[in-house]
Design a protein around this motif. Sequence first.
Motif, PDB file in Angstrom:
ATOM      1  N   THR A  69     101.326  32.952-101.618  1.00 58.01           N
ATOM      2  CA  THR A  69     100.950  33.845-100.504  1.00 58.01           C
ATOM      3  C   THR A  69     102.032  33.840 -99.431  1.00 58.01           C
ATOM      4  O   THR A  69     102.740  34.822 -99.240  1.00 58.01           O
ATOM      5  N   VAL A  70     102.147  32.712 -98.725  1.00 52.69           N
ATOM      6  CA  VAL A  70     103.156  32.558 -97.666  1.00 52.69           C
ATOM      7  C   VAL A  70     103.624  31.098 -97.728  1.00 52.69           C
ATOM      8  O   VAL A  70     103.020  30.285 -98.436  1.00 52.69           O
ATOM      9  N   TYR A  71     104.679  30.777 -96.985  1.00 49.10           N
ATOM     10  CA  TYR A  71     105.099  29.370 -96.934  1.00 49.10           C
ATOM     11  C   TYR A  71     104.082  28.559 -96.128  1.00 49.10           C
ATOM     12  O   TYR A  71     103.541  29.039 -95.132  1.00 49.10           O
ATOM     13  N   LEU A 147      92.893  32.321-102.971  1.00 50.84           N
ATOM     14  CA  LEU A 147      91.499  32.288-102.550  1.00 50.84           C
ATOM     15  C   LEU A 147      91.182  30.918-101.966  1.00 50.84           C
ATOM     16  O   LEU A 147      91.439  29.896-102.600  1.00 50.84           O
ATOM     17  N   THR A 148      90.620  30.903-100.753  1.00 43.78           N
ATOM     18  CA  THR A 148      90.200  29.653-100.105  1.00 43.78           C
ATOM     19  C   THR A 148      88.690  29.641-100.029  1.00 43.78           C
ATOM     20  O   THR A 148      88.080  30.625 -99.606  1.00 43.78           O
ATOM     21  N   ILE A 149      88.074  28.538-100.473  1.00 44.48           N
ATOM     22  CA  ILE A 149      86.615  28.431-100.430  1.00 44.48           C
ATOM     23  C   ILE A 149      86.210  27.409 -99.363  1.00 44.48           C
ATOM     24  O   ILE A 149      86.894  26.405 -99.163  1.00 44.48           O
ATOM     25  N   GLU A 232      98.226  36.069 -96.693  1.00 43.34           N
ATOM     26  CA  GLU A 232      97.555  34.809 -96.940  1.00 43.34           C
ATOM     27  C   GLU A 232      96.323  34.981 -97.829  1.00 43.34           C
ATOM     28  O   GLU A 232      95.868  36.084 -98.087  1.00 43.34           O
ATOM     29  N   SER A 233      95.773  33.833 -98.204  1.00 43.21           N
ATOM     30  CA  SER A 233      94.613  33.824 -99.090  1.00 43.21           C
ATOM     31  C   SER A 233      93.388  34.444 -98.426  1.00 43.21           C
ATOM     32  O   SER A 233      93.244  34.451 -97.205  1.00 43.21           O
ATOM     33  N   THR A 234      92.506  34.950 -99.270  1.00 42.96           N
ATOM     34  CA  THR A 234      91.179  35.376 -98.828  1.00 42.96           C
ATOM     35  C   THR A 234      90.358  34.112 -98.566  1.00 42.96           C
ATOM     36  O   THR A 234      90.373  33.198 -99.388  1.00 42.96           O
ATOM     37  N   PRO A 279      84.240  34.696 -83.697  1.00 41.88           N
ATOM     38  CA  PRO A 279      84.556  34.817 -85.115  1.00 41.88           C
ATOM     39  C   PRO A 279      84.230  33.535 -85.872  1.00 41.88           C
ATOM     40  O   PRO A 279      84.329  32.447 -85.318  1.00 41.88           O
ATOM     41  N   ARG A 280      83.825  33.676 -87.146  1.00 44.08           N
ATOM     42  CA  ARG A 280      83.417  32.487 -87.899  1.00 44.08           C
ATOM     43  C   ARG A 280      84.595  31.733 -88.488  1.00 44.08           C
ATOM     44  O   ARG A 280      84.489  30.554 -88.755  1.00 44.08           O
ATOM     45  N   ALA A 281      85.718  32.413 -88.773  1.00 46.42           N
ATOM     46  CA  ALA A 281      86.929  31.678 -89.117  1.00 46.42           C
ATOM     47  C   ALA A 281      87.649  31.479 -87.792  1.00 46.42           C
ATOM     48  O   ALA A 281      88.119  32.435 -87.196  1.00 46.42           O
TER      49      ALA A 281
HETATM   50  O1  TXA Z   1      97.454  31.639 -98.058  1.00 39.05           O
HETATM   51  C1  TXA Z   1      97.060  30.781 -97.246  1.00 39.05           C
HETATM   52  O2  TXA Z   1      95.862  30.557 -97.059  1.00 39.05           O
HETATM   53  C2  TXA Z   1      98.130  29.997 -96.487  1.00 39.05           C
HETATM   54  C3  TXA Z   1      98.920  29.156 -97.479  1.00 39.05           C
HETATM   55  C4  TXA Z   1      99.903  28.239 -96.805  1.00 39.05           C
HETATM   56  O3  TXA Z   1      98.033  28.463 -98.314  1.00 39.05           O
HETATM   57  N1  TXA Z   1      97.525  29.202 -95.462  1.00 39.05           N
HETATM   58  C5  TXA Z   1      97.019  29.733 -94.330  1.00 39.05           C
HETATM   59  O4  TXA Z   1      96.549  28.821 -93.417  1.00 39.05           O
HETATM   60  O5  TXA Z   1      96.993  30.920 -94.107  1.00 39.05           O
HETATM   61  P1  TXA Z   1      96.232  29.175 -91.904  1.00 39.05           P
HETATM   62  O6  TXA Z   1      95.997  27.882 -91.241  1.00 39.05           O
HETATM   63  O7  TXA Z   1      97.311  30.020 -91.341  1.00 39.05           O
HETATM   64  O8  TXA Z   1      94.870  29.946 -91.954  1.00 39.05           O
HETATM   65  C6  TXA Z   1      93.674  29.248 -92.253  1.00 39.05           C
HETATM   66  C7  TXA Z   1      92.468  30.120 -91.969  1.00 39.05           C
HETATM   67  C8  TXA Z   1      92.236  30.248 -90.489  1.00 39.05           C
HETATM   68  O9  TXA Z   1      91.800  31.570 -90.187  1.00 39.05           O
HETATM   69  C9  TXA Z   1      91.139  29.211 -90.254  1.00 39.05           C
HETATM   70  O10 TXA Z   1      90.409  29.479 -89.099  1.00 39.05           O
HETATM   71  C10 TXA Z   1      90.325  29.335 -91.526  1.00 39.05           C
HETATM   72  O11 TXA Z   1      91.307  29.517 -92.539  1.00 39.05           O
HETATM   73  N2  TXA Z   1      89.557  28.112 -91.813  1.00 39.05           N
HETATM   74  C11 TXA Z   1      90.025  26.895 -92.173  1.00 39.05           C
HETATM   75  N3  TXA Z   1      89.007  26.004 -92.307  1.00 39.05           N
HETATM   76  C12 TXA Z   1      87.873  26.688 -92.059  1.00 39.05           C
HETATM   77  C13 TXA Z   1      86.478  26.343 -92.033  1.00 39.05           C
HETATM   78  N4  TXA Z   1      86.048  25.119 -92.272  1.00 39.05           N
HETATM   79  N5  TXA Z   1      85.595  27.314 -91.739  1.00 39.05           N
HETATM   80  C14 TXA Z   1      85.991  28.575 -91.478  1.00 39.05           C
HETATM   81  N6  TXA Z   1      87.300  28.953 -91.482  1.00 39.05           N
HETATM   82  C15 TXA Z   1      88.219  28.029 -91.751  1.00 39.05           C
END
Ligand code: TXA
Length: 456
Positions: A69-71, A147-149, A232-234, A279-281
């Motif tokens: 996705t990104v660094y 995808l992030t869960i 970035e990931s969903t 916002p929830r994220a």
């Molecule tokens: O593609 C990606 O996801 C990249 C690469 C490096 O893996 N990472 C990324 O991380 O974009 P970041 O920190 O820039 O974005 C993380 C997002 C943020 O919007 C954060 O608020 C949300 O994920 N997040 C993290 N943990 C959370 C949680 N427990 N509940 C809700 N949202 C969460």
Amino acid sequence: MAERSSTATAILPVNAKNIGKLKIRPKSDDLLDDIEIDLDETSSDAQHLLRAAEELRTSNVPIAFPTETVYGLGADATRSNAVQGIYHAKQRPSDNPLIVHFASLDQLRALLRPGMSIGDGPSINATNDPIPSIYRPLIKQFWPGPLTIILPNPTGSPLAPEVTAGLSTFGARMPAHLLALALIKLTHVPVAAPSANASTKPSPTAAEHVHHDLDRRIRTIIDGGPCSVGVESTVVDGLSEPPTILRPGGISIEQLRSCPGWENVQMGYKNAAETGSQPRAPGMKYRHYSPKAPVILYEVGRSPPANQEMVPFLGTNQRLGMVRTKRWKVNHRHEDRAVTLEAGNVNGTELSNRNRDNRHMTGVTALIAALDATPEPRKAMQSMSLNAQETTFLVLDINIGPSTDSIARGIFAALRELDREDVDAILVEGIDDIEDSVAAAVMNRIRKASEIKLSS
Ligand code: TXA
Ligand code: MG
């Protein structure tokens, strides 16, 4: 107090082809192949990875590494001091939690069951898996991938509290990038990693973007070339009813809806943006993805501005940036004066031409096949001098289209490139956010980056 790196940052090139032999370990009753890496320690590529893994394990200064996705800016997710180093290097607000990256499902399961060795217990199946069953179809389809869960953070969790920023949940992802997976494997710890940009800046899709933002703030950047997805990931929350998308990204809502249990997935991010509610994220409330120059978004369907309409956006430098996507053409009246720069002049443009559809079909095998993809010069910049009512000004024009995938790969690089050219403002041609897979993610990022939005 987090350590500071006062020396210049090293960019270590690593070609995944040279790090050694990769073995895919099929697990018949499991969801996913696991990879084993038989490192060729004589190669400098492997040495660079080993050095980065050692820093990850021992230092409190994070290291940057590529994902699809990104660094990312990674630290050992189990050590508070190391995780604090991320917030410090990025100047990130500490209430914005981080995503934790895993190289195998067993590594994730071990975290979900602290104190229990996974290998010792009964073999994992749908009923005794500590990963909630709602996520099984998603993991099967989309991991490794963008995808992030969201998972419950267990009692006695080894995660440093800074990772979750006080929430009772954490985000988990398995990246579809061999170097990221190899690095996590070599480190033997889950790796917390946000995008490796300075907070508020566009996300980095090439090693030089990271270097620009974090030089002397970190020691090491693993350079694995440009990122193939570019946004970035969903982020999805399957613990809520109905399941919710907290951040649009590399996996689209249609892809999610095709999975059992996810037919009714809702967009949590859009409502938050419209109503101004919490916002929830947590990350979604901050200024984001913004270059120095103000971004002016022309929503899809709006014609490119006439010269006269651009004048109000001019500042002291008398130059504007323009990012074209699907439909806008160069201003033909001035085409004879346009100078086309070689794509190679534009930073971070040689992007790999990986087939997105292949990415998830065969898990790790697709990753290895992807290494053979040929780079595609993608972005050309033109400059033209325009005359509007006695004012002569320059427009630097970057075409990142026309496909949605190429726009996703190119958008952050284009914003950064125009910033380097000191433009007074950047005019961006929007795309239809329901048109295809990652269009919603791209428009989400551009809307957040933009100060002025001109509707069609
Ligand atoms: O593609 C990606 O996801 C990249 C690469 C490096 O893996 N990472 C990324 O991380 O974009 P970041 O920190 O820039 O974005 C993380 C997002 C943020 O919007 C954060 O608020 C949300 O994920 N997040 C993290 N943990 C959370 C949680 N427990 N509940 C809700 N949202 C969460
Ligand atoms: Mg980010």
